[in-house]
Design an enzyme around this catalytic site. Structure first.
Site, mmCIF file in Angstrom:
data_model
loop_
_atom_site.group_PDB
_atom_site.id
_atom_site.type_symbol
_atom_site.label_atom_id
_atom_site.label_comp_id
_atom_site.label_asym_id
_atom_site.label_seq_id
_atom_site.Cartn_x
_atom_site.Cartn_y
_atom_site.Cartn_z
ATOM 1 N N GLU A 104 0.843 -1.211 0.000
ATOM 2 C CA GLU A 104 0.000 0.000 0.000
ATOM 3 C C GLU A 104 0.874 1.256 0.000
ATOM 4 O O GLU A 104 0.577 2.240 -0.672
ATOM 5 C CB GLU A 104 -0.941 -0.016 1.207
ATOM 6 C CG GLU A 104 -1.997 -1.126 1.082
ATOM 7 C CD GLU A 104 -2.924 -1.199 2.289
ATOM 8 O OE1 GLU A 104 -2.449 -1.636 3.353
ATOM 9 O OE2 GLU A 104 -4.084 -0.812 2.167
ATOM 10 N N GLU A 124 -3.779 -9.364 3.483
ATOM 11 C CA GLU A 124 -4.525 -9.069 4.702
ATOM 12 C C GLU A 124 -5.684 -10.035 4.929
ATOM 13 O O GLU A 124 -6.002 -10.414 6.051
ATOM 14 C CB GLU A 124 -5.067 -7.632 4.654
ATOM 15 C CG GLU A 124 -4.028 -6.556 4.928
ATOM 16 C CD GLU A 124 -3.318 -6.104 3.658
ATOM 17 O OE1 GLU A 124 -3.305 -6.856 2.655
ATOM 18 O OE2 GLU A 124 -2.768 -4.988 3.684
#
Ligand SMILES: CCCCCCC/C=C/C(=O)SCCNC(=O)CCNC(=O)[C@H](O)C(C)(C)COP(=O)(O)OP(=O)(O)OC[C@H]1O[C@@H](n2cnc3c(N)ncnc32)[C@H](O)[C@@H]1OP(=O)(O)O
Length: 725
Positions: A104, A124
């Site tokens: 990210e 995740e």
């Protein structure tokens, strides 16, 4: 140290430095804010490069910070927004890994350069959450909704070459990614950055996209059976289509907190760390994983090319270990060879697609009938069928032909490792390596320590497991070890439920809705009912050895269900015969349908034995099966066969299709509350004193009396006797 900055002429290089994986802990985030701010303000700096120390970009957010106040200090997405808004070009130099928050962060940079060995991804979902630092909003804007959804929902680690094709990275280099990133940074000084700011990109929506997202939801519900994170990921990606970037970010944040409230992330993160802890074995002598040296395994052999043997050969070959594969006669060798070669071809094809050269990434496989060829191998894995005499005969041979320091492993799924070792001249070199089928795919390896197994043998087998990409768990030697031993009471309860009025499909449905990959009856059909039948016949529980006059539903004073025996007597062995608890389209078929024969048989059976029928209650099915499993887990801990509840959970999560989002049977018992588990078992046992497996374990009673402490405290609460490994 969390992040450092140095200057390469006009390019500032900011290095994340937080070994071992550069997790983005609060201290790293603070340092990033400071270093980035200073580089942005420094007039000498015209471009910025971000990299990670130790040839790893970053493994993402520090998972240990979730649920603590540390996660609230300096949000990662705030850092990402600042980077993206920078007037100076920012280039991410990705070496090793850029996962989760690490990717990210890289997506907030204007350019990304990766080295060819690097892997990127948003995993995740595998720890019960979603990428909540802008990942669900930036990735679809970069590579499109379908590709982004696949990356986010599956959470896979993507090789650099594929990341380039997908457009996640701009450049892949064979050599030094940092040098290449610095070069690129210099080149793009003064270029316009607007199009490189992903938050400003618009996604155009159409009805196809909506249909695609709706289909993805339905698919995920089926595939992930009760896991909430994949659905939240899809919702967040849907938001990237309909909402502005900032609204989408808010949605991502809300979804993160609603997932947290389900308890699933906590269970999955417990499972993540438990897997890592399993590798850190300890021994009652004080020896440990980090004090004992493993011997290198340069060559290996596998005896037996049935389903298990074939999978083990492939596993070894994938780890680049040359293998000698042995069968007992020419015909079986030929059949095994064909099957192994076809699996190897598939592996080679996969490697080619990833841009790797198969011949340098797969260990060679040599097929032979001659045990004499084993004289130089470092390790042998016996994988013949479960018969003690046959195994002993093989170990006698191995003991005489293999070099003295070769390790001799048995893939038995529950026979006595000490008895096998006793026929060799080197019982200290003998160890159980219990693989799970298919062995080239399933991640679990139970490493079974015998009485005389040396510490070096333990270290070597555990290390081999890691090399094969498996989660190896060290367990003690007792009938059926840990996983299969716990299955006994579980399957026993499943069978009693049929006697009491349920049908296989109802029990399976309840357990599958609970999250199991497969209910108990589908699992038995897949494994083959004849395996258990043979073992029960050998033990004298069924067949000719049962003394005359023994009641049909009793053995040695305890309740016994003969249902599976009766099915086997009718030739119903499961999928392989096309009939078992279900009916299949043909022998070897995979799709089971409820079978009217089974229904009729059960009705007659209940009538014959005048069994009182229970009112239908799916919750009761789950409670009885899951608590029976956990109760045996407590006994295993008492006996010192597993050293901690976490190891048992790792075994169930990785070898038995237990839903990871429920942590494992011991974690589940702990989350339900030990007093409740105890109370349920006590009531059941009081009403059914002829079912000894449901008698609450002593350890369960002890922990419940302490109020049910958190699972991580069980080790200290139960004291020494637990770790006898
Ligand atoms: C509104 C809320 C805002 C929150 C936003 C947050 C958004 C971001 C979320 C995330 O980034 S979540 C994390 C995503 N990343 C991962 O899931 C990666 C997890 N790690 C791995 O897959 C592997 O560890 C690895 C990175 C591939 C390395 O594998 P390897 O086999 O080489 O080593 P390991 O033994 O697995 O790990 C070594 C050591 O490092 C610890 N560790 C690994 N990753 C993390 C992490 N992300 N956080 C904390 N610790 C991590 C691991 O536990 C090992 O340590 P020990 O347990 O041995 O002490």
């Amino acid at each position: 140290m969390a992040a450092t900055r140095r200057l390469a002429n006009t390019v500032a290089v900011i290095t994340i430095s937080h070994p071992p994986v550069n997790a983005l802990s609060s201290s790293v985030r603070h340092a990033l804010v400071k270093e980035f701010g200073e580089a942005s303000r420094d007039p000498k700096v015209e471009a910025i490069v971000l990299n990670g120390s130790g040839r790893k970009f970053s493994a993402g957010a520090d998972i240990r910070e979730f649920g603590t106040s540390a996660i609230k200090t300096v949000s990662l997405e705030d850092i990402n927004s600042t980077i993206e808004a920078s007037q100076k070009p920012v280039v991410a130099a990705i070496e090793g890994i850029a996962l989760g928050g690490g990717l990210e962060l890289a997506l907030a940079c204007h350019y990304r350069v990766a080295d060819i060995q690097a892997k990127v991804g948003l995993p995740e979902v595998l720890i019960g959450i979603l990428p909540a630092a802008g990942g669900t909003q930036r990735l679809p804007r970069l590579i499109g909704v379908p590709a982004a959804l696949d990356v986010i929902v599956r959470g896979r680690h993507i090789p650099a070459s594929e990341a380039l094709k997908l457009g996640i990275v701009d450049e892949v280099v064979q050599g030094n990614a940092l040098d290449a990133a610095i070069q690129l940074a210099r080149k793009v000084i003064g270029y316009p950055l607007n199009k490189k700011r992903l938050s400003t990109v618009r996604i155009s929506s159409d009805s196809n996209l909506e249909d695609f997202l709706d289909t993805a939801v339905e698919k995920a519900k089926k595939q992930f059976r009760g896991a909430k994170a994949p659905l939240a990921c899809i919702e967040a990606v849907r938001a990237s289509v309909h909402l502005s970037y900032h609204q989408g970010l808010e949605k991502e944040r809300q979804l993160f907190f609603s997932l947290w409230a389900t308890g699933q992330p906590q269970a999955q993160q417990y499972a993540f760390f438990s897997e890592r802890e399993a590798g850190k074995w300890t021994h009652s002598s004080g020896a440990r994983w980090d004090t004992e040296e493993a011997k290198p395994i340069r060559t290996a052999a596998v005896i037996g090319l049935g389903t298990m043997g074939r999978g083990i050969v492939i596993s070894l070959s994938k780890a680049k270990i040359p293998v000698i594969a042995i069968e007992q006669d020419a015909q079986q060798l030929e059949v095994g060879k064909k099957a192994v070669n076809s699996l190897l071809e598939r592996e080679a094809e996969k490697l080619k697609q990833q841009g790797s050269v198969p011949s340098s990434n797969l260990g060679s496989v040599h097929f032979t009938l001659d045990f004499g060829e084993l004289q130089d191998v470092d390790l042998v894995i016996e994988a013949v069928y479960e018969n003690m005499e046959l195994k002993k005969e093989i170990f006698r041979k191995l003991s005489s032909v293999c070099k003295p320091d070769a390790f001799l492993c048995t893939n038995t799924s529950g026979l006595n490792v000490d008895e096998i070792a006793s026929v060799t001249h080197r019982p200290n070199q003998v160890i159980g390596t219990h693989f799970f089928s298919p062995a080239n795919i399933m991640r679990l390896l139970e490493v079974v320590r015998g009485q005389q197994t040396s510490l070096t043998a333990i270290a070597t087998a555990m290390n081999l497991g890691k090399k094969l990409g498996k989660v190896a768990v060290l367990v003690g030697n007792c009938p059926l070890f840990v996983g299969n031993r716990m299955l006994g009471p579980y399957l026993e309860q499943a069978s009693y439920l049929l006697e009491e009025g349920y049908y296989p499909e109802e029990v399976d449905q309840a357990m599958e809705e609970f999250g199991f990959a497969m209910g108990p009856f589908r699992m038995m059909d897949l494994a083959g009912l004849d395996v258990g039948w043979r073992s029960r016949t050998e033990k004298g529980l069924t067949g000719a050895k049962v003394p005359q006059g023994t009641p049909a539903r009793q053995r040695l004073g305890s309740r016994y269900s003969p249902l599976a025996d009766i099915l086997c007597e009718s030739g119903r062995f499961g999928q392989k015969t096309g009939r078992g608890w279900y009916q299949y389209e043909k022998p070897g078929g995979r799709t089971g349908k409820p079978d009217p024969w089974v229904k009729d048989f059960l009705q007659k059976y209940r009538k014959t034995h005048q069994i009182k029928q229970q009112p239908s209650n799916p919750e009761q099915i789950v409670e009885r099966c899951a608590f029976a499993l956990a109760n045996e887990g407590f006994r295993i801990l008492e006996d010192g066969i597993a050293s901690c509840p976490e190891d048992i959970d790792v075994i169930y999560n990785n070898g038995y299709g237990w839903p990871k989002y429920r942590g494992g049977p011991m974690y589940y018992a702990s989350s339900v509350g030990l007093p409740k588990v105890l109370d349920t078992l006590e009531k059941y046992y009081k009403a059914n004193p002829d079912v000894p497996s449901m008698k609450p374990a002593f350890l369960l009673k002890k922990l419940a009396a302490l109020g049910g402490p958190p699972i991580k405290e069980w080790r200290t609460q139960v004291g020494k006797p637990v770790n006898k490994l």
